[in-house]
Design an enzyme around this catalytic site. Structure first.
Site, PDB file in Angstrom:
ATOM      1  N   GLU B  47       0.799  -1.232   0.000  1.00  0.00           N
ATOM      2  CA  GLU B  47       0.000   0.000   0.000  1.00  0.00           C
ATOM      3  C   GLU B  47       0.832   1.282   0.000  1.00  0.00           C
ATOM      4  O   GLU B  47       0.296   2.356  -0.201  1.00  0.00           O
ATOM      5  CB  GLU B  47      -1.015  -0.011   1.147  1.00  0.00           C
ATOM      6  CG  GLU B  47      -0.441   0.001   2.545  1.00  0.00           C
ATOM      7  CD  GLU B  47      -0.283  -1.412   3.121  1.00  0.00           C
ATOM      8  OE1 GLU B  47      -0.153  -2.366   2.328  1.00  0.00           O
ATOM      9  OE2 GLU B  47      -0.276  -1.524   4.353  1.00  0.00           O
ATOM     10  N   ASN B  48       2.134   1.175   0.221  1.00  0.00           N
ATOM     11  CA  ASN B  48       2.954   2.376   0.074  1.00  0.00           C
ATOM     12  C   ASN B  48       3.262   2.677  -1.392  1.00  0.00           C
ATOM     13  O   ASN B  48       3.908   3.674  -1.683  1.00  0.00           O
ATOM     14  CB  ASN B  48       4.249   2.267   0.897  1.00  0.00           C
ATOM     15  CG  ASN B  48       5.106   1.104   0.467  1.00  0.00           C
ATOM     16  OD1 ASN B  48       4.620   0.010   0.221  1.00  0.00           O
ATOM     17  ND2 ASN B  48       6.399   1.334   0.353  1.00  0.00           N
TER      18      ASN B  48
END
Lengths: 233, 218
Positions: B47-48
């Site tokens: 998710e980064n």
């Protein structure tokens, strides 16, 4: 071409004052504006509200501002890697607002995109939705979240030009593009400031319109928080 | 015998389907990537800002600008892409990611999950967990069935502050594979050598046992 170049980090931070709300790009220690953080420490500005996904580690990143007690309030999604942070939070010196990561990103983007608020499913039915408006769409519940603005946004990019166009490298992109959009004044520090015309317009991640000041940073440490490797075969 | 962390990861890996984009949380879920069934293609989302995340780099090849959501150095596979946090969570909220695997401190029989905060302890934050659980169509939780004191973490109702409501679909613990249904935890499989009675004893929430419960097959 509108020239956004400033001489150095000192000039880039002109106008930063006590009590301001600042956004700082980065995820963990990846893609953080190292030069701007060092300058904030030098300026000794206090009572800052800092919006950043994380709060650095004890001796690097936002941890440097925490050590000097320059931060009054942190707005983040995860702050687990910092003993000084923990001490100040538990003693009540530091106010902390924890926000789901996607909501944090979207609140920054919304501010820059002229959207005052939006509905998201994140946090519905949990304590972070307390006191917030909720609404049902297509049999699913959503929470109203508001845009987040900043007096200054500090952004770190890989390459940039005098027009303020930016290209990021790898996962150092993270929150930088949307925080660039949300600052009244956005300061971009770049590893390499190239001549205008050298960046391919098709490959620009953040267009220069979102950047007010740009300078070439120096002495990047780019510390790795969790060096994880596998042995060479 | 109860499964270890690797066993839990291996059983979850069997649930992966060809063509899925998958987000793996920190801890046991990360191990799932090591046991992708042969012949299927999945892509891991971090998710980064990564799709097509690869294994950890070889010693000496790590790049400070390439980390996963646990801040560990990683690599990119051919066909990978990089994006910002807003676009990453658009993928998640927009249900373009088919499966989320994450850890939990507690799961309730209605699918509620608690995994971010213990009152009285330092609160580190929810990171992306609240966005992930509120959005994913398919959530599998990887966890231990009981805590260190032997108390059940598979509950009628969560006691800790919630991360999300009515969202968990399946749970793989060291003892069992459970599915959340409208009536509670349906026991799908037992860990090898673990009896239904042992699972029942370790489960506080309503456990639905229908017919012979097979052992997990590895």
């Amino acid at each position: 071409m509108i020239n956004k170049t400033v001489k150095n980090v000192h000039e880039a931070l002109t106008g930063v004052k006590d009590g301001m709300t600042l956004m700082l790009g980065g995820f963990g220690l990846c893609g953080i504006p190292e030069n701007c953080i060092s300058e904030l420490v030098k300026l000794e500005v206090k009572n800052l509200t800092c919006i950043s996904n994380n709060a650095g580690v004890d001796d690097f990143g936002l941890g440097l501002l925490l050590q000097k007690k320059q931060i009054k309030k942190m707005i983040s999604s995860y702050v687990g890697e910092n003993d000084e942070f923990e001490r100040q939070m538990l003693s009540g010196e530091l106010e902390v607002d924890l926000i789901p990561q996607g909501t944090l990103a979207e609140r920054c983007r919304a501010a820059g995109a002229g959207i005052p608020a939006f509905f998201t499913p994140a946090g519905y039915g949990t304590e972070i939705a307390e006191g917030k408006e909720t609404r049902e769409y297509n049999e699913k519940m959503y929470v109203l979240e508001e845009a987040l603005h900043a007096d200054f946004s500090f952004i770190k990019a890989w390459k940039g030009d005098a027009a303020g166009n930016l290209i990021f490298k790898g996962t150092a992109r993270n929150f930088n593009p949307m925080m660039a959009m949300a600052g009244k004044i956005t300061v971009a520090e770049v590893e390499e400031l190239v001549e205008v015309g050298k960046l391919n317009p098709n490959e620009i991640h953040t267009p220069g319109i979102f950047v007010q000041r740009i300078f070439q940073g120096k002495d990047y440490e780019k510390r790795i928080e969790q060096r994880t490797v596998r042995p060479k075969l | 015998m109860a499964l270890d962390k690797i066993g839990i990861a291996k059983r979850i890996a069997q649930e992966l389907q060809d063509g899925w984009y998958v987000n793996l949380g920190i801890g046991i879920p990360t191990l799932v990537a090591n046991y992708i069934p042969k012949g299927i293609n999945v892509e891991f989302q971090s998710e980064n800002g990564i799709l097509g995340m690869g294994p950890f780099p070889f010693d000496g090849e790590e790049d400070a600008d390439l980390i996963n959501a646990g801040k560990q150095t990683v690599t990119l596979l051919d066909g990978a892409s990089i994006f910002d946090s807003s676009l990453s969570f658009a993928m998640i909220r927009g249900q373009h990611v088919q499966l989320t695997v994450l850890g939990a401190m507690e799961v309730a029989e209605n699918g509620d999950i608690a995994n971010w905060k213990i009152p009285g302890y330092m609160v580190k934050g929810m990171g992306g967990a609240m966005d992930l659980v509120a959005s994913a169509e398919n959530i599998i939780v990887a966890m231990m069935h009981t805590n260190k004191k032997g108390e059940s973490k598979i509950l009628k109702k969560c006691t800790l502050p919630l991360t999300g409501v009515q969202c968990v679909k399946k749970v793989v613990t060291d003892l069992a594979f459970l599915e959340i249904t409208k009536d509670g935890f349906k026991l799908l499989e037992r860990a090898p050598g673990v009896s239904v009675e042992e699972i029942q004893k370790a489960t506080e929430g309503n456990l639905i046992i229908e017919g012979e419960i097979p052992e997990m097959v590895f």
